[in-house]
Scaffold this motif. Structure first.
Motif, PDB file in Angstrom:
ATOM      1  N   ASP A   9      13.347  18.088   9.303  1.00 16.43           N
ATOM      2  CA  ASP A   9      11.505  18.084   9.727  1.00 16.43           C
ATOM      3  C   ASP A   9      11.244  17.154   9.109  1.00 16.43           C
ATOM      4  N   PHE A  10      11.300  15.218  10.317  1.00 18.01           N
ATOM      5  CA  PHE A  10      10.652  14.282   9.931  1.00 18.01           C
ATOM      6  C   PHE A  10       9.244  14.036  10.400  1.00 18.01           C
ATOM      7  N   ASP A  11       8.160  14.197   9.593  1.00 15.17           N
ATOM      8  CA  ASP A  11       6.673  13.833  10.087  1.00 15.17           C
ATOM      9  C   ASP A  11       6.322  12.495  10.409  1.00 15.17           C
ATOM     10  N   VAL A  12       6.638  11.567   9.271  1.00 12.46           N
ATOM     11  CA  VAL A  12       6.423  10.609   9.023  1.00 12.46           C
ATOM     12  C   VAL A  12       7.652   9.547   9.571  1.00 12.46           C
ATOM     13  N   PRO A  13       7.297   8.551  10.586  1.00 14.21           N
ATOM     14  CA  PRO A  13       8.411   7.706  11.160  1.00 14.21           C
ATOM     15  C   PRO A  13       8.049   6.240   9.311  1.00 14.21           C
ATOM     16  N   VAL A  14       9.368   6.426   9.064  1.00 16.45           N
ATOM     17  CA  VAL A  14       9.611   5.353   7.208  1.00 16.45           C
ATOM     18  C   VAL A  14      10.328   3.787   7.935  1.00 16.45           C
ATOM     19  N   ALA A  15      10.607   3.747   9.243  1.00 13.68           N
ATOM     20  CA  ALA A  15      10.376   1.946   9.454  1.00 13.68           C
ATOM     21  C   ALA A  15       9.717   1.626   9.407  1.00 13.68           C
ATOM     22  N   PRO A  16       8.163   1.835   9.763  1.00 10.18           N
ATOM     23  CA  PRO A  16       7.094   0.918  10.242  1.00 10.18           C
ATOM     24  C   PRO A  16       6.520   0.857   8.017  1.00 10.18           C
ATOM     25  N   PHE A  17       6.651   1.697   7.829  1.00  5.93           N
ATOM     26  CA  PHE A  17       6.853   1.913   5.882  1.00  5.93           C
ATOM     27  C   PHE A  17       7.344   0.775   5.159  1.00  5.93           C
ATOM     28  N   GLN A  18       8.261   0.634   5.732  1.00 10.83           N
ATOM     29  CA  GLN A  18       9.170  -0.017   4.848  1.00 10.83           C
ATOM     30  C   GLN A  18       9.238  -2.001   5.045  1.00 10.83           C
ATOM     31  N   ASP A  19       8.973  -2.333   6.839  1.00 11.64           N
ATOM     32  CA  ASP A  19       8.679  -3.399   7.193  1.00 11.64           C
ATOM     33  C   ASP A  19       7.042  -3.896   6.550  1.00 11.64           C
ATOM     34  N   LEU A  20       5.942  -2.815   5.962  1.00 10.87           N
ATOM     35  CA  LEU A  20       4.718  -3.123   5.147  1.00 10.87           C
ATOM     36  C   LEU A  20       5.173  -3.874   3.936  1.00 10.87           C
ATOM     37  N   GLU A  21       6.607  -2.722   2.794  1.00 11.69           N
ATOM     38  CA  GLU A  21       6.470  -2.981   1.935  1.00 11.69           C
ATOM     39  C   GLU A  21       7.569  -4.372   1.893  1.00 11.69           C
ATOM     40  N   ASP A  22       8.109  -4.696   2.814  1.00 17.28           N
ATOM     41  CA  ASP A  22       9.272  -6.415   2.977  1.00 17.28           C
ATOM     42  C   ASP A  22       7.306  -7.102   2.616  1.00 17.28           C
ATOM     43  N   LEU A  23       6.312  -6.725   3.874  1.00 15.94           N
ATOM     44  CA  LEU A  23       5.882  -7.737   3.936  1.00 15.94           C
ATOM     45  C   LEU A  23       4.808  -8.314   2.662  1.00 15.94           C
ATOM     46  N   LYS A  24       4.734  -6.568   2.141  1.00 22.75           N
ATOM     47  CA  LYS A  24       4.124  -7.586   1.075  1.00 22.75           C
ATOM     48  C   LYS A  24       4.514  -7.795  -0.724  1.00 22.75           C
ATOM     49  N   ALA A  25       6.108  -7.421  -0.307  1.00 24.58           N
ATOM     50  CA  ALA A  25       6.466  -7.836  -1.447  1.00 24.58           C
ATOM     51  C   ALA A  25       6.249  -9.877  -1.532  1.00 24.58           C
ATOM     52  N   THR A  26       7.065 -10.619   0.131  1.00 20.46           N
ATOM     53  CA  THR A  26       6.973 -11.425   0.272  1.00 20.46           C
ATOM     54  C   THR A  26       5.318 -12.007  -0.391  1.00 20.46           C
ATOM     55  N   VAL A  27       4.550 -11.426   0.196  1.00 18.82           N
ATOM     56  CA  VAL A  27       2.892 -12.128  -0.136  1.00 18.82           C
ATOM     57  C   VAL A  27       3.044 -12.503  -1.541  1.00 18.82           C
ATOM     58  N   ASN A  28       3.131 -11.067  -2.249  1.00 16.82           N
ATOM     59  CA  ASN A  28       3.311 -10.882  -3.824  1.00 16.82           C
ATOM     60  C   ASN A  28       4.244 -12.305  -4.386  1.00 16.82           C
ATOM     61  N   SER A  29       5.110 -12.473  -3.613  1.00 18.01           N
ATOM     62  CA  SER A  29       5.811 -13.224  -3.948  1.00 18.01           C
ATOM     63  C   SER A  29       5.228 -14.798  -3.803  1.00 18.01           C
ATOM     64  N   PHE A  30       4.606 -15.343  -2.864  1.00 14.75           N
ATOM     65  CA  PHE A  30       4.225 -16.703  -2.616  1.00 14.75           C
ATOM     66  C   PHE A  30       2.897 -16.566  -3.556  1.00 14.75           C
ATOM     67  N   THR A  31       2.269 -15.604  -3.700  1.00 12.23           N
ATOM     68  CA  THR A  31       0.661 -15.524  -4.500  1.00 12.23           C
ATOM     69  C   THR A  31       1.281 -16.165  -5.919  1.00 12.23           C
ATOM     70  N   SER A  32       2.156 -15.133  -6.596  1.00 13.97           N
ATOM     71  CA  SER A  32       2.757 -15.518  -7.900  1.00 13.97           C
ATOM     72  C   SER A  32       3.462 -17.011  -8.579  1.00 13.97           C
ATOM     73  N   GLN A  33       4.285 -17.640  -6.204  1.00 14.97           N
ATOM     74  CA  GLN A  33       4.564 -18.885  -6.623  1.00 14.97           C
ATOM     75  C   GLN A  33       3.338 -20.185  -7.199  1.00 14.97           C
ATOM     76  N   PHE A  34       2.228 -19.382  -6.264  1.00 15.09           N
ATOM     77  CA  PHE A  34       1.030 -20.438  -6.161  1.00 15.09           C
ATOM     78  C   PHE A  34       0.521 -20.611  -7.725  1.00 15.09           C
ATOM     79  N   LYS A  35       0.477 -19.567  -8.010  1.00 14.23           N
ATOM     80  CA  LYS A  35      -0.136 -19.060  -9.045  1.00 14.23           C
ATOM     81  C   LYS A  35       0.300 -19.793 -10.229  1.00 14.23           C
ATOM     82  N   ALA A  36       1.821 -19.659 -10.485  1.00 14.03           N
ATOM     83  CA  ALA A  36       2.164 -20.999 -11.432  1.00 14.03           C
ATOM     84  C   ALA A  36       2.211 -21.529 -11.084  1.00 14.03           C
TER      85      ALA A  36
END
Length: 193
Positions: A9-36
């Motif tokens: 029994d699943f209450d929360v769909p997982v895929a949207p959260f995975q997509d959001l986590e992928d987006l966060k990781a991409t933004v963090n990557s660009f932010t660290s590259q910009f800071k460097a």
């Protein structure tokens, strides 16, 4: 579905959260590259920075390299269980209601598809492609059409054919062409009191 007893029994769909986590990781990557780049004291616009750029790239690759999901059949528990759980959410929440009609002799489907290794492998590949090709940032307007043509249609054609992995499965009966292991994957075990 008539027989939901074997499904968790699943209450929360997982895929949207995975997509959001992928987006966060991409933004963090660009932010660290910009800071460097901004914090590098040797930012001489006219100077030769090829060596510095190469060093920065190799450091960034080690820390910020995007992590792509591995193919499900290459995973061991508990990673396999987590990926299967997310795949079940997508198949049961998106694919089945939107694309599958009533099963028939010409278009078979098994409500216990997750016990068929071939089905898990094909559906996982289609799901990975869906995640990429339905994101307008990576695929533009043509992504969904490409996903239907190149991934979904061939996948369903292979799975639902009368000689496919569900050949022995009918409405009231479930058969697989191989013996399943006696141990159920940990994601499906009931909590023992």
């Amino acid at each position: 579905m008539a027989d939901d007893e074997g499904l968790p029994d699943f209450d929360v769909p997982v895929a949207p959260f995975q997509d959001l986590e992928d987006l966060k990781a991409t933004v963090n990557s660009f932010t660290s590259q910009f800071k460097a780049l901004a914090d590098n004291p040797g930012n001489d616009p006219g100077g030769n920075r090829a060596d510095d750029a190469h060093e920065a790239d190799s450091d960034a690759d080690d820390e910020d390299e995007p992590q792509y999901p591995p193919f499900i059949l290459l995973l061991d528990p508990p990673e396999y269980d987590d990926e299967l759980r997310a795949l079940i959410e997508w198949v049961e929440g998106v694919l089945v209601p939107a694309y599958l009609g009533e099963p028939s002799a010409d278009a078979r489907w098994c409500h216990r598809w997750f016990e068929h290794t071939v089905a898990v492998a094909r559906l996982h590949a289609a799901w990975l492609a869906w995640q990429e090709l339905t994101d307008p940032a990576t695929s533009g307007y043509l992504g969904p059409s490409t996903w239907h043509r190149d991934h979904l249609d061939p996948c369903l054609r292979e799975l639902r054919t009368s000689s496919g992995p569900f050949a022995g499965c009918t409405k009231g009966e479930h058969q697989i062409g191989h013996r399943m292991p006696g141990i159920v994957p940990s994601a499906w075990r009931l909590a023992e009191d």
